[in-house]
Enzyme design. Structure first.
Site, PDB file in Angstrom:
ATOM      1  N   GLU A 204     -54.242  45.081 -78.948  1.00 34.52           N
ATOM      2  CA  GLU A 204     -55.556  45.736 -79.076  1.00 34.52           C
ATOM      3  C   GLU A 204     -56.660  44.696 -79.251  1.00 34.52           C
ATOM      4  OE1 GLU A 204     -55.610  48.631 -78.161  1.00 34.52           O
ATOM      5  OE2 GLU A 204     -53.495  49.092 -78.369  1.00 34.52           O
TER       6      GLU A 204
ATOM      7  N   HIS B 133     -57.779  43.544 -75.974  1.00 32.03           N
ATOM      8  CA  HIS B 133     -58.798  44.380 -75.312  1.00 32.03           C
ATOM      9  C   HIS B 133     -60.199  44.027 -75.811  1.00 32.03           C
ATOM     10  CE1 HIS B 133     -56.198  46.868 -72.955  1.00 32.03           C
ATOM     11  NE2 HIS B 133     -55.589  47.428 -73.989  1.00 32.03           N
TER      12      HIS B 133
HETATM   13 ZN   LIG Z   1     -53.893  48.547 -74.128  1.00 32.52          ZN
END
Ligand SMILES: [Zn+2]
Length: 239
Positions: free
Chosen positions: A104, A107
């Site tokens: 995450e 991202h």
């Molecule tokens: Zn992802």
């Protein structure tokens, strides 16, 4: 009207491979996550601490990390610039926890560094979200009116709109694979995961990636179904 599609045997025959792959991928994710949850990561950081350290290495102190409810509900919210981690991931010190948290964070790093496919994905999200349902309704209405000019138009427009969902899924794949690649590389580079522990993190993230592959194949096969059912592909077989 949507019930029509749900009871259409052609739909199940065409979608079966994607459905089976999706179920298998879900089982793999659960299995790999459970297994890697038992192994503490070398750095002894929680998922939240690991994500914080990786973001820090990119000067991204401004990104908040919050705990959110749910099992594997982890995501990065590009609008709010917030990382939301599930309790297991946020608090856990295992390879599974730091692996998902780092994915995450990957991202957020994509977002901060202007990674092209992520920009494209975020741009298409609102359209794909509306298009997914609307396209099916248009298609169904079109089939009922298929003898008319309006019906033919609705069918074609519905299929074109569903194409957006396929495009979204295709763009999503490089975004997800890239986030996992960054995560694994950064975890080892920052001493959070030992090099010999990387393969276990990889198993979790690869299983998660497989669920996106299944979703993409599902979207492509649904498009194929719409083309066959409408008679636009393989001759007119409306019934
Ligand atoms: Zn992802």
């Amino acid at each position: 009207m949507l019930a029509f599609i749900m009871f259409d045997p052609l739909y199940f025959i065409i979608l079966a491979p994607a459905m089976l792959l999706a179920i298998w991928a879900q089982m793999k994710v659960k299995g790999a996550f459970a297994r890697a949850s038992e192994i503490p990561a070398r750095g002894m950081l929680t998922g939240a601490e690991a994500a914080r350290r990786l973001l820090h290495s990119y000067g991204l102190q401004r990104i908040d990390i919050e705990q959110a409810n749910g099992f594997l509900s982890d995501h990065y919210d590009p609008k709010a610039k917030v990382l939301r981690l599930s309790p297991d991931v946020y608090n856990g010190r295992s390879l599974a926890s730091v692996g998902v948290a780092a994915h995450e964070a990957g991202h957020a790093i994509q977002d901060a560094t202007g990674y092209g496919p992520l920009k494209l994905r975020n741009g298409i999200v609102p359209l794909a979200a509306i298009g997914g349902n609307l396209s099916m309704i248009m298609f169904m209405a079109g089939l009922f009116l298929s003898a008319t000019f309006v019906g033919q138009g609705l069918i074609a427009a519905g299929i074109a709109l569903f194409g957006l969902t396929v495009v979204f899924q295709l763009i999503n794949l490089p975004v997800e694979f890239d986030a996992s690649r960054r995560a694994r590389q950064l975890l080892v580079a920052n001493g959070i995961v030992a090099p010999q522990e990387d393969a276990e993190v990889g198993r979790v993230l690869n299983a998660a990636a497989l669920t996106y592959v299944a979703a993409t194949i599902g979207a492509i096969l649904t498009l194929l179904y719409l083309l066959l059912r409408s008679g636009l592909l393989g001759g007119s077989n409306r019934n």
